[in-house]
Design a protein around this motif. Sequence first.
Motif, PDB file in Angstrom:
ATOM      1  N   CYS A 143      43.684  42.272  40.154  1.00  6.75           N
ATOM      2  CA  CYS A 143      43.479  41.481  41.375  1.00  6.75           C
ATOM      3  C   CYS A 143      42.418  40.399  41.120  1.00  6.75           C
ATOM      4  N   CYS A 156      40.954  46.527  48.818  1.00  8.38           N
ATOM      5  CA  CYS A 156      40.530  45.563  47.799  1.00  8.38           C
ATOM      6  C   CYS A 156      39.007  45.573  47.698  1.00  8.38           C
ATOM      7  N   GLY A 157      38.515  45.770  46.478  1.00 13.65           N
ATOM      8  CA  GLY A 157      37.065  45.854  46.280  1.00 13.65           C
ATOM      9  C   GLY A 157      36.388  44.491  46.216  1.00 13.65           C
ATOM     10  N   GLY A 158      37.196  43.424  46.144  1.00 11.45           N
ATOM     11  CA  GLY A 158      36.600  42.090  46.006  1.00 11.45           C
ATOM     12  C   GLY A 158      36.689  41.253  47.270  1.00 11.45           C
ATOM     13  N   TRP A 207      43.006  46.907  41.190  1.00 11.45           N
ATOM     14  CA  TRP A 207      41.721  46.226  40.976  1.00 11.45           C
ATOM     15  C   TRP A 207      41.678  45.564  39.589  1.00 11.45           C
ATOM     16  N   CYS A 247      44.823  44.676  47.781  1.00 11.93           N
ATOM     17  CA  CYS A 247      44.783  43.627  46.761  1.00 11.93           C
ATOM     18  C   CYS A 247      46.017  42.740  46.826  1.00 11.93           C
ATOM     19  N   LYS A 299      40.611  38.705  43.253  1.00  9.35           N
ATOM     20  CA  LYS A 299      39.391  38.908  44.057  1.00  9.35           C
ATOM     21  C   LYS A 299      38.514  39.999  43.431  1.00  9.35           C
ATOM     22  N   CYS A 300      39.141  41.087  43.039  1.00  9.10           N
ATOM     23  CA  CYS A 300      38.363  42.191  42.434  1.00  9.10           C
ATOM     24  C   CYS A 300      37.728  41.735  41.129  1.00  9.10           C
TER      25      CYS A 300
HETATM   26 ZN    ZN Z   1      41.399  43.466  44.981  1.00  4.29          ZN
END
Ligand code: ZN
Length: 489
Positions: A270, A229-231, A267, A210, A272-273
């Motif tokens: 973040c 990073c999950g996103g 997350w 992230c 993006k997440c």
């Molecule tokens: Zn992330």
Amino acid sequence: MYLCPEPKTLELKGGYYRFEAGTQPAVKTKITPLLAQKESYRIIIDENGVGIEAADEAGIYYGKLTLKQLLMNYRGCLPYLYIYDEPEYYYRGFMIDSCRHFFTVDEIKKMVNAAALFKFNKFHFHLSDDQGFRVEIDSYPKLTTIGSVRPSSDFGRGENDKTPYAFYYTKQELKEIVEYCRERYIEVIPEFDIPGHTSAVLASYPELSCTGESIEPKTTAGVFTDILCGGNPETLKMIYAVIDEMCEIFPGKYFHIGGDEAPKNRWNVCTKCQNKIKELGLKNAEELHGWLVNEVAFHLKKKGKKTICWNEAVRAGNVDHDNVTVAWWLDSTKASLDWANSGNPVIVESFTPYYADYPYGMHSLKSVYLYNPRKIKGMTSLGASSVVGIESPVWTEYIRDFATLGKMCFPRWLAVADTAWNGNDNKNYAKFLKDVVFFCEILREYGITAASEKEWNILPHGKLSQTVGFFRNSLTKDFVKQLLKKDEK
Ligand code: ZN
Ligand code: ACM
């Protein structure tokens, strides 16, 4: 007669079939539709020699394994007998962590060979973690050039050696292990642990975290906040590429995608997440974890694989039940219980007592032998019947060498093997102890020295000192406290 696991039915018929000592007895094998259950077999020894009938090839193999153990008991003769045998669980597993401490191909083969004697059929190979990524991956080469090198180690000695520790398996070596296991009817289940326990991956490709900050593979045990990073769509791209290459090496039915100890601190903040959570209409970062599991499980399903994940991965409650099996190690949250109690498959690997890296003073041989994996608190009878198998993991941050690995796992893995094959209905600890004494001698021929008898069930005083000794490293102590607290919730 010393056998482990004990066959379900054994009737001695009186008399002996004799053959020349040092030679093999005559054996006739036959696959028969009369035996319905997979892996089941029967052995008849009479004046004509040895007959093994089985439901399938695996059953013939297990019949021959029992015969092998019988031949360890007798020389030049075998008693006339009838054996019928079938396993309680179709998943009978052991796990070795080659991330923290790397074991050579020969060392892995020794452990596999010993486990095979006791009818284990799943080898869960823990190959990626914070302290090292251990599989050659062509499309992401830094996973090994950078990710397989921990800058230094302590391994429970109490002092850091300041020496890089760099090991990984080539694809060829892993295929050799897979073949060695296949010959023993053991499926190798590789684990690529995501999204947590990925410091080695992020050291190699920091752009997948992230923050994008550069980190190193870890040099101590622990739970770390930097996770994939999950996103970021690049995360899934990398996961699929790694899985695709690993599936070429490991042809088995199962693939383990970890999912344990993935703190959501990053997350939660973040961009993006958070954007991904909004885009997908999810409630929070835990649900994003569940979504990631679903995506990866679907990718694996398209490849004809079943997914295994540690129980934290289903915490959000949004993991598709189809195609996922939960590896139950510690969690007893509502989500995990709901999972099992709705009839979804579970492999029991309970921290207490199945974690073989913890001292005998904590997880005694007797407690492992008597542990009932179908009696987890909160599990209904449907939950209990969802237990498809059991597994004993050995984590290796505090295991310095192969000799210690052998002592931690054996003889406790005989107790696990007995439950895996026989369940808990006919436990006989006094008889089991006699079998254990016998097989600890045999294990020497397999290149493994088991823990000595005085360690198996040490007395309260010894228990205390062994446990304190183990916890000399305060990090571990805090870590375990944290684990135990989690279990109470
Ligand atoms: Zn992330
Ligand atoms: C685990 O012990 N973190 C699965």
